[in-house]
Design an enzyme around this catalytic site. Structure first.
Site, PDB file in Angstrom:
ATOM      1  N   HIS A   1      40.593  44.472  40.235  1.00 46.74           N
ATOM      2  CA  HIS A   1      42.024  44.336  40.012  1.00 46.74           C
ATOM      3  C   HIS A   1      42.779  44.773  41.626  1.00 46.74           C
ATOM      4  O   HIS A   1      43.851  44.109  41.756  1.00 46.74           O
ATOM      5  CB  HIS A   1      42.654  45.230  38.966  1.00 46.74           C
ATOM      6  CG  HIS A   1      42.407  44.712  37.706  1.00 46.74           C
ATOM      7  ND1 HIS A   1      41.118  44.573  36.967  1.00 46.74           N
ATOM      8  CD2 HIS A   1      43.197  44.239  36.601  1.00 46.74           C
ATOM      9  CE1 HIS A   1      41.204  44.231  35.569  1.00 46.74           C
ATOM     10  NE2 HIS A   1      42.476  43.885  35.561  1.00 46.74           N
TER      11      HIS A   1
ATOM     12  N   HIS B   1      39.048  53.597  36.920  1.00 50.15           N
ATOM     13  CA  HIS B   1      38.701  53.698  38.273  1.00 50.15           C
ATOM     14  C   HIS B   1      39.062  54.916  38.793  1.00 50.15           C
ATOM     15  O   HIS B   1      39.958  55.633  38.418  1.00 50.15           O
ATOM     16  CB  HIS B   1      39.042  52.656  39.187  1.00 50.15           C
ATOM     17  CG  HIS B   1      38.826  51.230  38.981  1.00 50.15           C
ATOM     18  ND1 HIS B   1      37.554  50.765  39.273  1.00 50.15           N
ATOM     19  CD2 HIS B   1      39.276  50.290  38.223  1.00 50.15           C
ATOM     20  CE1 HIS B   1      37.284  49.492  38.959  1.00 50.15           C
ATOM     21  NE2 HIS B   1      38.553  49.163  38.241  1.00 50.15           N
TER      22      HIS B   1
END
Length: 215
Positions: A137, A179
């Site tokens: 992303h 993440h």
């Protein structure tokens, strides 16, 4: 005497007994990364500190996902009747596909597991998505942001919004617990650099006539 003197340790044993400064620094940075990522994962679950903001974070997650960008770009390419617009959209499609392949390769090589506090309820995943380094992303957000700023004529407020969107996408990955901090930072840098590759390999009717003949 020489026979009674202690034999010197082999070089590899010396290295084990005296770990390098670089190794200690990397281990310390990794520990800080994991600690900070866990502290910042405030939307990782419904019961987290900012759990009520999780639905909003998931909307932001979808805004940076590859499928909407690929489908939207492909649709625009099919509907456009301007040769200049088709050239830009075709290169955006190329950039998005290149980003997907590169991120998948790096994830497959590094194989860093996602944070333990991550809840695996992500929007449309594939096998390499169980790994976290780098953040796809984040790479896509940085790549698309730089692409848009270079190829669309936008008013200053809109340009600021595009940059803010890219940064918010990156931050949301940490807040959702998807993440670690370093996954996102490296992803943003990788996406920023990847745009330069796209510019260098820019597809045009002269360089890739067969592709443009399809449209």
């Amino acid at each position: 005497s020489g026979s009674s003197a202690a034999a010197p340790l082999p070089e590899e044993d010396c290295m084990k007994l005296n770990p390098s400064f670089l190794g200690i620094a990397l281990s310390s940075l990794l520990a800080i990364d994991l600690w900070a990522s866990k502290r910042l994962g405030v939307c990782a679950g419904e019961g987290s500190a900012w759990g009520s903001a999780r639905p909003l974070m998931k909307v932001i997650e979808v805004s940076g996902h590859g499928i909407p960008w690929l489908l939207g770009t492909f649709y625009g390419l099919c509907q456009s009747d301007s040769s200049a617009a088709r050239e830009v959209l075709l290169n955006l499609l190329f950039a998005l596909l290149l980003d997907l392949v590169l991120v998948a390769v790096v994830k497959g090589l590094v194989k860093r597991r996602r944070p333990t506090h991550n809840k695996m309820d992500m929007f449309v995943t594939i096998s390499v998505d169980r790994y976290s380094f780098p953040s796809g992303h984040a790479t896509r957000a940085a790549l698309v942001c730089r692409f848009i700023l270079h190829h669309l004529v936008l008013a200053v407020p809109l340009r600021v919004l595009v940059v803010l969107w890219a940064l918010i996408v990156g931050i949301s990955r940490i807040m959702l617990g998807r993440h670690n901090v370093t996954d996102v930072l490296f992803g943003l840098l990788l996406g920023y650099a990847l745009y330069s590759v796209v510019e260098y390999c820019w597809l045009s009717p002269l360089s890739a006539p067969a592709l443009f003949a399809l449209w």
